[in-house]
Design an enzyme around this catalytic site. Structure first.
Site, PDB file in Angstrom:
ATOM      1  N   ASN A  11     -27.505  14.522 -41.572  1.00 16.95           N
ATOM      2  CA  ASN A  11     -26.732  15.288 -40.082  1.00 16.95           C
ATOM      3  C   ASN A  11     -26.275  16.699 -40.905  1.00 16.95           C
ATOM      4  OD1 ASN A  11     -25.357  16.446 -38.077  1.00 16.95           O
ATOM      5  ND2 ASN A  11     -23.896  14.691 -38.061  1.00 16.95           N
ATOM      6  N   TRP A  12     -27.027  17.865 -40.762  1.00 16.17           N
ATOM      7  CA  TRP A  12     -26.703  19.143 -41.174  1.00 16.17           C
ATOM      8  C   TRP A  12     -25.640  19.651 -40.408  1.00 16.17           C
ATOM      9  CZ3 TRP A  12     -31.483  22.337 -42.832  1.00 16.17           C
ATOM     10  CH2 TRP A  12     -31.974  21.945 -43.939  1.00 16.17           C
ATOM     11  N   LYS A  13     -24.927  19.329 -39.424  1.00 13.37           N
ATOM     12  CA  LYS A  13     -24.166  19.661 -38.390  1.00 13.37           C
ATOM     13  C   LYS A  13     -24.308  21.355 -38.100  1.00 13.37           C
ATOM     14  CE  LYS A  13     -21.229  16.090 -40.078  1.00 13.37           C
ATOM     15  NZ  LYS A  13     -19.694  15.667 -40.682  1.00 13.37           N
ATOM     16  N   HIS A  95     -21.352  11.148 -32.041  1.00  6.70           N
ATOM     17  CA  HIS A  95     -20.778  11.384 -33.448  1.00  6.70           C
ATOM     18  C   HIS A  95     -19.378  11.783 -33.045  1.00  6.70           C
ATOM     19  CE1 HIS A  95     -19.431  13.533 -37.078  1.00  6.70           C
ATOM     20  NE2 HIS A  95     -20.708  12.756 -37.513  1.00  6.70           N
ATOM     21  N   GLU A  97     -17.136  13.841 -34.214  1.00  2.00           N
ATOM     22  CA  GLU A  97     -16.957  15.073 -34.069  1.00  2.00           C
ATOM     23  C   GLU A  97     -17.164  15.462 -32.593  1.00  2.00           C
ATOM     24  OE1 GLU A  97     -19.214  16.860 -37.375  1.00  2.00           O
ATOM     25  OE2 GLU A  97     -17.669  15.813 -38.770  1.00  2.00           O
ATOM     26  N   GLU A 165     -19.549   4.863 -38.738  1.00  2.00           N
ATOM     27  CA  GLU A 165     -18.710   6.068 -39.302  1.00  2.00           C
ATOM     28  C   GLU A 165     -17.476   5.905 -39.233  1.00  2.00           C
ATOM     29  OE1 GLU A 165     -21.923   9.413 -40.342  1.00  2.00           O
ATOM     30  OE2 GLU A 165     -21.084   9.781 -38.024  1.00  2.00           O
ATOM     31  N   GLY A 171     -16.554  13.384 -44.296  1.00  3.76           N
ATOM     32  CA  GLY A 171     -16.226  14.798 -44.785  1.00  3.76           C
ATOM     33  C   GLY A 171     -14.679  14.985 -45.927  1.00  3.76           C
ATOM     34  N   SER A 209     -18.811  10.308 -46.123  1.00  2.00           N
ATOM     35  CA  SER A 209     -18.907  10.431 -47.418  1.00  2.00           C
ATOM     36  C   SER A 209     -19.681  10.043 -48.550  1.00  2.00           C
ATOM     37  CB  SER A 209     -17.309  10.226 -48.155  1.00  2.00           C
ATOM     38  OG  SER A 209     -16.503  11.207 -47.303  1.00  2.00           O
ATOM     39  N   GLY A 230     -23.842  13.723 -44.170  1.00  2.00           N
ATOM     40  CA  GLY A 230     -23.467  14.916 -43.787  1.00  2.00           C
ATOM     41  C   GLY A 230     -23.627  15.747 -44.875  1.00  2.00           C
ATOM     42  N   GLY A 231     -22.381  16.215 -45.530  1.00  2.00           N
ATOM     43  CA  GLY A 231     -22.532  17.119 -46.540  1.00  2.00           C
ATOM     44  C   GLY A 231     -23.533  16.879 -47.674  1.00  2.00           C
TER      45      GLY A 231
HETATM   46  P1  PGA Z   1     -20.201  13.119 -44.387  1.00  2.00           P
HETATM   47  O1  PGA Z   1     -20.441  13.143 -42.954  1.00  2.00           O
HETATM   48  O2  PGA Z   1     -21.383  12.687 -45.207  1.00  2.00           O
HETATM   49  O3  PGA Z   1     -20.253  14.958 -44.763  1.00  2.00           O
HETATM   50  O4  PGA Z   1     -18.769  12.582 -44.901  1.00  2.00           O
HETATM   51  C1  PGA Z   1     -21.021  12.117 -42.490  1.00  2.00           C
HETATM   52  C2  PGA Z   1     -21.400  12.271 -40.971  1.00  2.00           C
HETATM   53  O5  PGA Z   1     -20.635  12.775 -40.120  1.00  2.00           O
HETATM   54  O6  PGA Z   1     -22.422  11.722 -40.428  1.00  2.00           O
END
Ligand code: PGA
Length: 249
Positions: A11-13, A95, A97, A165, A171, A209, A230-231
């Site tokens: 997930n590149w956000k 998600h 967020e 999640e 993150g 993470s 994510g990251g």
């Molecule tokens: P992260 O994000 O790997 O940067 O913790 C995971 C996600 O939000 O899917």
């Protein structure tokens, strides 16, 4: 012991521009025939150029959101059908967020998942507790309520993936213990089995993470069928070892 095909989802956000497609070239070169399914969900601006770049290679492209309506007066929104039209095959829904920033309720996530099914997209439905909910020992209640409200009755192993999640792990560099992940994933599997005949084949991802140093241990946990990353999905140098760990699991 052939379980469902595992899924490494990135997930590149709100990260990435056209130049970032070079990362895709590296992944395609490193994984011409991965055992696992590999998926990148870039920002919407990159979905079409990314599918063009992949051109038959072994990476799927997905969206990070869709609207619940097929079309109409919804300025700034994108429908599941439009995303499918430019080559998306998955969509991440609910998600944390978006639940936090856009106030997405379980009902909204549910309705978006139905729209995704109608357009032929696979929905990755995200659930997870906040840190205060975990501290209050309500994690499983929170997950059960989110699953009941967000996952449509029409969900199948083909059209739906569930991602656990924990909000406090996203993150932050912090991850739950292996026992905590195992507990929630076993709970999710049992919960799905009360509603869906093909619950055993539904893929359950862990997210929060995930990185190359913890991926192998996480992928060994029962009922973990992959990861939502994510990251560590932004760079091929970081995501590649995670795909390799999943292929080896
Ligand atoms: P992260 O994000 O790997 O940067 O913790 C995971 C996600 O939000 O899917």
């Amino acid at each position: 012991m052939a379980g469902p095909r595992k899924l490494a989802a990135g997930n590149w956000k709100m990260n990435g521009v056209l130049a970032s497609l070079a990362e895709i070239d590296q992944l395609l070169a490193a994984f011409p025939e991965p055992r696992s399914e590999v998926l990148i969900c870039p920002p919407a601006t990159l979905i079409h150029p990314m599918t063009g770049r992949i051109a038959g290679g072994a990476i799927q492209v997905g969206s990070q959101n869709c609207h619940m309506a097929e079309n109409g007066a919804h300025t700034g929104e994108l429908s599941a059908g439009q995303l499918r039209d430019v080559g998306a095959s998955y969509v991440i829904l609910g998600h944390s967020e978006r639940r936090a920033d856009q106030g997405e309720s379980d009902q909204i996530v549910h309705d978006k998942a139905v729209a995704a099914y109608q357009a032929g997209l696979v929905a990755i439905i995200c659930v997870g507790e906040t840190e205060s909910q975990r501290d209050a020992e309500t994690t499983l209640d929170v997950i059960a309520a989110q699953m009941a409200g967000s996952i449509p009755d029409r969900a199948t192993a083909q059209n739906t993936v569930i991602a656990y999640e924990p909000v406090w792990a996203i993150g932050t560099g912090r991850t739950p213990s292996e026992a905590q992940i195992a507990q929630v994933h076993a709970f999710m599997r049992q919960n799905l089995a009360t509603r869906f005949p093909d619950a055993l084949a539904m893929r359950l991802l862990y997210g929060g993470s995930v990185k190359s140093s913890n991926a192998g241990a996480i992928f060994d946990i029962p009922n973990v069928d992959g990861a939502l990353v994510g990251g560590a999905s932004l760079k091929a140098a970081d995501f590649g070892p995670i795909i390799a760990a999943l292929d080896a699991a």
